[in-house]
Design a protein around this motif. Structure first.
Motif, PDB file in Angstrom:
ATOM      1  N   ALA A   1      -8.249   9.449   5.261  1.00  0.00           N
ATOM      2  CA  ALA A   1      -6.985   8.817   4.884  1.00  0.00           C
ATOM      3  C   ALA A   1      -5.962   9.090   5.967  1.00  0.00           C
ATOM      4  O   ALA A   1      -5.817  10.218   6.415  1.00  0.00           O
ATOM      5  CB  ALA A   1      -6.487   9.362   3.550  1.00  0.00           C
ATOM      6  N   VAL A   2      -5.234   8.057   6.372  1.00  0.00           N
ATOM      7  CA  VAL A   2      -4.236   8.193   7.434  1.00  0.00           C
ATOM      8  C   VAL A   2      -3.036   7.325   7.089  1.00  0.00           C
ATOM      9  O   VAL A   2      -3.188   6.181   6.664  1.00  0.00           O
ATOM     10  CB  VAL A   2      -4.812   7.768   8.806  1.00  0.00           C
ATOM     11  CG1 VAL A   2      -3.696   7.668   9.842  1.00  0.00           C
ATOM     12  CG2 VAL A   2      -5.871   8.743   9.279  1.00  0.00           C
TER      13      VAL A   2
ATOM     14  N   GLY B   1      -7.240   3.812   4.423  1.00  0.00           N
ATOM     15  CA  GLY B   1      -7.578   4.536   3.212  1.00  0.00           C
ATOM     16  C   GLY B   1      -8.442   3.667   2.331  1.00  0.00           C
ATOM     17  O   GLY B   1      -8.802   2.535   2.689  1.00  0.00           O
ATOM     18  N   ALA B   2      -8.773   4.173   1.138  1.00  0.00           N
ATOM     19  CA  ALA B   2      -9.653   3.444   0.240  1.00  0.00           C
ATOM     20  C   ALA B   2      -9.492   3.941  -1.181  1.00  0.00           C
ATOM     21  O   ALA B   2      -9.158   5.098  -1.425  1.00  0.00           O
ATOM     22  CB  ALA B   2     -11.110   3.566   0.682  1.00  0.00           C
ATOM     23  N   VAL B   3      -9.726   3.049  -2.105  1.00  0.00           N
ATOM     24  CA  VAL B   3      -9.967   3.368  -3.508  1.00  0.00           C
ATOM     25  C   VAL B   3     -11.446   3.072  -3.720  1.00  0.00           C
ATOM     26  O   VAL B   3     -11.831   1.894  -3.766  1.00  0.00           O
ATOM     27  CB  VAL B   3      -9.099   2.519  -4.453  1.00  0.00           C
ATOM     28  CG1 VAL B   3      -9.417   2.827  -5.900  1.00  0.00           C
ATOM     29  CG2 VAL B   3      -7.621   2.733  -4.161  1.00  0.00           C
TER      30      VAL B   3
ATOM     31  N   ILE C   1       0.853  -1.189   0.000  1.00  0.00           N
ATOM     32  CA  ILE C   1       0.000   0.000   0.000  1.00  0.00           C
ATOM     33  C   ILE C   1       0.881   1.229   0.000  1.00  0.00           C
ATOM     34  O   ILE C   1       1.890   1.289   0.724  1.00  0.00           O
ATOM     35  CB  ILE C   1      -0.937  -0.012   1.230  1.00  0.00           C
ATOM     36  CG1 ILE C   1      -1.985  -1.119   1.062  1.00  0.00           C
ATOM     37  CG2 ILE C   1      -1.600   1.341   1.443  1.00  0.00           C
ATOM     38  CD1 ILE C   1      -2.694  -1.475   2.333  1.00  0.00           C
ATOM     39  N   ARG C   2       0.511   2.240  -0.805  1.00  0.00           N
ATOM     40  CA  ARG C   2       1.266   3.490  -0.876  1.00  0.00           C
ATOM     41  C   ARG C   2       0.304   4.678  -0.812  1.00  0.00           C
ATOM     42  O   ARG C   2      -0.765   4.649  -1.414  1.00  0.00           O
ATOM     43  CB  ARG C   2       2.070   3.586  -2.182  1.00  0.00           C
ATOM     44  CG  ARG C   2       3.030   2.461  -2.418  1.00  0.00           C
ATOM     45  CD  ARG C   2       3.685   2.543  -3.789  1.00  0.00           C
ATOM     46  NE  ARG C   2       4.599   3.669  -3.905  1.00  0.00           N
ATOM     47  CZ  ARG C   2       4.593   4.567  -4.883  1.00  0.00           C
ATOM     48  NH1 ARG C   2       3.684   4.495  -5.841  1.00  0.00           N
ATOM     49  NH2 ARG C   2       5.483   5.529  -4.922  1.00  0.00           N
ATOM     50  N   HIS C   3       0.713   5.701  -0.082  1.00  0.00           N
ATOM     51  CA  HIS C   3       0.063   7.011  -0.108  1.00  0.00           C
ATOM     52  C   HIS C   3       1.098   7.980  -0.667  1.00  0.00           C
ATOM     53  O   HIS C   3       2.173   8.133  -0.074  1.00  0.00           O
ATOM     54  CB  HIS C   3      -0.356   7.455   1.285  1.00  0.00           C
ATOM     55  CG  HIS C   3      -1.418   6.600   1.923  1.00  0.00           C
ATOM     56  ND1 HIS C   3      -2.060   6.983   3.083  1.00  0.00           N
ATOM     57  CD2 HIS C   3      -1.973   5.403   1.580  1.00  0.00           C
ATOM     58  CE1 HIS C   3      -2.937   6.057   3.432  1.00  0.00           C
ATOM     59  NE2 HIS C   3      -2.902   5.079   2.531  1.00  0.00           N
TER      60      HIS C   3
ATOM     61  N   PHE D   1      -3.722   7.180  -3.775  1.00  0.00           N
ATOM     62  CA  PHE D   1      -3.662   5.960  -2.970  1.00  0.00           C
ATOM     63  C   PHE D   1      -3.455   4.786  -3.926  1.00  0.00           C
ATOM     64  O   PHE D   1      -4.099   4.701  -4.965  1.00  0.00           O
ATOM     65  CB  PHE D   1      -4.962   5.709  -2.202  1.00  0.00           C
ATOM     66  CG  PHE D   1      -5.242   6.692  -1.103  1.00  0.00           C
ATOM     67  CD1 PHE D   1      -4.330   7.644  -0.706  1.00  0.00           C
ATOM     68  CD2 PHE D   1      -6.466   6.649  -0.458  1.00  0.00           C
ATOM     69  CE1 PHE D   1      -4.609   8.533   0.295  1.00  0.00           C
ATOM     70  CE2 PHE D   1      -6.756   7.538   0.559  1.00  0.00           C
ATOM     71  CZ  PHE D   1      -5.830   8.484   0.942  1.00  0.00           C
ATOM     72  N   TRP D   2      -2.564   3.879  -3.538  1.00  0.00           N
ATOM     73  CA  TRP D   2      -2.248   2.702  -4.343  1.00  0.00           C
ATOM     74  C   TRP D   2      -2.404   1.467  -3.454  1.00  0.00           C
ATOM     75  O   TRP D   2      -1.998   1.465  -2.296  1.00  0.00           O
ATOM     76  CB  TRP D   2      -0.812   2.729  -4.820  1.00  0.00           C
ATOM     77  CG  TRP D   2      -0.252   4.035  -5.313  1.00  0.00           C
ATOM     78  CD1 TRP D   2      -0.229   5.232  -4.661  1.00  0.00           C
ATOM     79  CD2 TRP D   2       0.416   4.269  -6.559  1.00  0.00           C
ATOM     80  NE1 TRP D   2       0.402   6.187  -5.417  1.00  0.00           N
ATOM     81  CE2 TRP D   2       0.809   5.630  -6.580  1.00  0.00           C
ATOM     82  CE3 TRP D   2       0.739   3.446  -7.639  1.00  0.00           C
ATOM     83  CZ2 TRP D   2       1.502   6.182  -7.651  1.00  0.00           C
ATOM     84  CZ3 TRP D   2       1.424   3.995  -8.705  1.00  0.00           C
ATOM     85  CH2 TRP D   2       1.792   5.363  -8.708  1.00  0.00           C
TER      86      TRP D   2
END
Length: 290
Positions: free
Chosen positions: A63-64, A72-74, A23-25, A39-40
């Protein structure tokens, strides 16, 4: 205003089988332009098929990525709510603190938790991972430009060495129109002792292709292999313009030979290859950057 990027990321792997999440922000800012946040999320389950990838730019809602919480979310595709318990102290990859303030290298990196226990839930499409203290890590990088070519290797969950981990970045950068030799920076921790790897003058040998690589840094040899069909390719934009493809498998087999000892993790490795090559043969996730 010069362009820049910043990425906070997390990976976790099931200790029992080849499943995991990455996961990436991120924030990308072109010169003179506004920042764009993305967000990934990638989820692996080798038994279920190829990895599932999701991304959204300029996300709305909560988002945190701070402290011990990552969520977070997509929308409509993926979501994650996780807690992080560090199992090792932070790692600063670059060998001198002054390099974090200098214009070169253009990419700075650190791992707030190069080894951690991750708990919570990650969902992507029809796959849901319930994490209960899975081994993993958190990382952070930022800068004005990506390396010309890079490898990121991370290893955890080694057989017979439950506290051991590897976190190593290797890159070639463009300076004054020329590309440097390979430069490696990172560490291997085993039996509670942390061994620095690389540095500006350390000899580095790299044999890298999509899906597999062998790297020798000083007296340490690392071999990493991704299972067939388990590598995802993402488009990574450079702040000044242009782009790379980042090829990542976070359930790779990894073997580390160091000072007469060999550590093996059947699926606890990460192999990431960053390249400008477009003929790598890995399907590219259908998301632009940003």
């Amino acid at each position: 205003m010069a362009g820049r990027y910043e990425s906070h990321y997390l990976r976790a792997v099931d200790p029992a089988r080849a499943r995991g999440a990455w996961i990436r922000h991120t924030t990308l800012q072109r010169p003179g332009g506004p920042p764009a946040a993305s967000f990934w999320c990638t989820v692996w389950d080798e038994d279920a098929g190829p990895p599932l990838a999701a991304k959204v730019t300029a996300p709305a809602g909560d988002a945190v990525f701070a402290g011990g919480a990552v969520r977070g979310a997509v929308p409509g595709r993926a979501s994650w709510t996780l807690t992080v318990e560090p199992a090792a102290g932070p790692l600063r990859h670059l060998p001198h603190e002054r390099l974090y303030r200098a214009p070169l290298p253009r990419t700075k990196l650190e791992s707030p938790a190069p080894s951690a226990r991750i708990s919570g839930t990650v969902t992507a499409a029809d796959r849901t991972l319930e994490l209960d203290g899975w081994p993993g890590m958190t990382g952070h990088n930022w800068g004005a430009q990506h390396a010309e070519t890079w490898l990121w290797l991370h290893g955890i969950g080694f057989e017979g060495a439950p506290g051991a981990w590897l976190d190593l970045a290797i890159g070639r950068v463009r300076v004054a129109g020329r590309t440097t030799p390979w430069i490696a920076n990172g560490a291997l921790e085993v039996d509670g002792e942390r061994h620095a790897l690389g540095g500006m003058r350390a000899p580095v040998e790299v044999d890298a292709a999509p899906g597999a690589a062998t790297v020798v840094v000083g007296d340490t040899r690392i071999a990493v292999t991704a299972p067939p069909g388990q590598t995802v390719a993402w488009v990574y934009a450079d702040p000044p313009g242009g782009e790379h493809h980042a090829l990542n498998c976070s359930i790779a087999r990894i073997e580390v030979a160091h000072r007469g000892r060999t550590l093996v993790s059947a699926h606890g490795g990460v192999y990431e290859l960053g390249t400008r090559d477009r003929d790598h043969g890995i399907p590219v996730a259908p998301f632009p950057d940003p």
